[in-house]
Scaffold this motif. Structure first.
Motif, PDB file in Angstrom:
ATOM      1  N   PRO A   1      35.304  13.520  30.201  1.00 29.77           N
ATOM      2  CA  PRO A   1      35.607  12.183  29.670  1.00 29.77           C
ATOM      3  C   PRO A   1      36.505  11.367  30.606  1.00 29.77           C
ATOM      4  CG  PRO A   1      35.774  13.807  27.932  1.00 29.77           C
ATOM      5  CD  PRO A   1      35.559  14.563  29.221  1.00 29.77           C
ATOM      6  N   SER A   2      37.311  12.056  31.402  1.00 25.75           N
ATOM      7  CA  SER A   2      38.208  11.371  32.341  1.00 25.75           C
ATOM      8  C   SER A   2      37.470  10.832  33.558  1.00 25.75           C
ATOM      9  CB  SER A   2      39.295  12.337  32.814  1.00 25.75           C
ATOM     10  OG  SER A   2      38.706  13.386  33.566  1.00 25.75           O
ATOM     11  N   GLY A   3      36.190  11.210  33.723  1.00 26.33           N
ATOM     12  CA  GLY A   3      35.422  10.782  34.880  1.00 26.33           C
ATOM     13  C   GLY A   3      35.418  11.787  36.011  1.00 26.33           C
ATOM     14  N   GLU A   4      36.246  12.823  35.905  1.00 25.80           N
ATOM     15  CA  GLU A   4      36.281  13.870  36.926  1.00 25.80           C
ATOM     16  C   GLU A   4      35.059  14.770  36.787  1.00 25.80           C
ATOM     17  OE1 GLU A   4      40.562  15.500  37.544  1.00 25.80           O
ATOM     18  OE2 GLU A   4      40.324  15.039  35.403  1.00 25.80           O
ATOM     19  N   PRO A   5      34.620  15.388  37.874  1.00 21.62           N
ATOM     20  CA  PRO A   5      33.474  16.298  37.771  1.00 21.62           C
ATOM     21  C   PRO A   5      33.818  17.512  36.905  1.00 21.62           C
ATOM     22  CG  PRO A   5      34.122  15.956  40.073  1.00 21.62           C
ATOM     23  CD  PRO A   5      35.120  15.264  39.221  1.00 21.62           C
ATOM     24  N   ARG A   6      32.828  17.989  36.189  1.00 24.05           N
ATOM     25  CA  ARG A   6      33.017  19.215  35.400  1.00 24.05           C
ATOM     26  C   ARG A   6      33.095  20.396  36.348  1.00 24.05           C
ATOM     27  NH1 ARG A   6      30.476  19.021  29.578  1.00 24.05           N
ATOM     28  NH2 ARG A   6      32.559  19.773  29.236  1.00 24.05           N
ATOM     29  N   GLU A   7      33.710  21.482  35.875  1.00 22.83           N
ATOM     30  CA  GLU A   7      33.813  22.676  36.698  1.00 22.83           C
ATOM     31  C   GLU A   7      33.784  23.929  35.837  1.00 22.83           C
ATOM     32  OE1 GLU A   7      37.597  22.878  38.721  1.00 22.83           O
ATOM     33  OE2 GLU A   7      38.608  21.949  37.034  1.00 22.83           O
ATOM     34  N   VAL A   8      33.223  24.994  36.383  1.00 26.63           N
ATOM     35  CA  VAL A   8      33.267  26.292  35.723  1.00 26.63           C
ATOM     36  C   VAL A   8      34.591  26.910  36.120  1.00 26.63           C
ATOM     37  CG1 VAL A   8      32.261  28.601  35.634  1.00 26.63           C
ATOM     38  CG2 VAL A   8      30.778  26.606  35.645  1.00 26.63           C
ATOM     39  N   ILE A   9      35.388  27.288  35.117  1.00 27.35           N
ATOM     40  CA  ILE A   9      36.716  27.821  35.426  1.00 27.35           C
ATOM     41  C   ILE A   9      36.814  29.323  35.227  1.00 27.35           C
ATOM     42  CG2 ILE A   9      37.853  25.642  34.966  1.00 27.35           C
ATOM     43  CD1 ILE A   9      38.748  26.854  32.282  1.00 27.35           C
ATOM     44  N   GLY A  10      35.781  29.940  34.685  1.00 23.89           N
ATOM     45  CA  GLY A  10      35.822  31.375  34.489  1.00 23.89           C
ATOM     46  C   GLY A  10      34.723  31.837  33.554  1.00 23.89           C
TER      47      GLY A  10
END
Length: 160
Positions: free
Chosen positions: A60-69
């Protein structure tokens, strides 16, 4: 089974360790909580799955999504959960039992990800929305005891 964690909305800190929230398996009541089979999925399958989860998607912030674990979900935990029968299932069995299995694990592999599986709520049509959410939260709570492992270790999981 392994379920990848995207972003940090489904994790929390408990006694200095990272754990998943009870909401982690909400997908199981709608279309299935997507997983890969540990010990069978290849490194390429894990990478393709990661790409599908994040490529071109933003927070929602516009940052790319990421897999964190990821978190390990023993299939036996999902299959062992039973809930009381509140209404007769359709079709009604000849001798109804007082409880039935709440979740099932389905092999839902595709050509490029043959070791894909889904954890899904069984007989979901007879549950109210609040009951569905409660059952998913109960399963999520049971899974929350499994350690969340960092993203650096995700690709180490795949078999060659």
């Amino acid at each position: 089974m392994i379920r990848l964690i995207v972003d940090n909305i489904h994790i929390k800190q408990v006694d200095g360790e990272t754990r998943v929230r009870e909401s982690f398996l909400e997908d199981s009541i709608h279309g299935g909580a997507s997983c890969l089979r540990l010990g069978r999925a290849s490194k390429d399958e894990f990478q393709r799955t990661i790409d599908l989860l994040i490529k071109g998607k933003v927070k929602p912030s516009g940052e790319p999504r990421e897999v964190i674990g990821y978190v390990r979900i023993p299939a036996k935990i999902a299959r062992a959960m039973h809930v009381p029968r509140s209404a007769p299932p359709i079709p009604k069995p000849p001798e109804p039992t007082p409880e039935f299995r709440a979740f099932a694990v389905y092999a839902t592999g595709e050509a490029d990800r043959p070791n894909h599986s889904d954890v899904m709520l069984c007989n979901h049509a007879q549950f109210s929305n609040s009951a569905k959410n409660r059952h998913a939260a109960t399963l999520g709570k049971q899974v929350s005891y499994e350690k969340v492992t960092s993203v650096e270790d995700v690709l180490k999981l795949g078999v060659s």
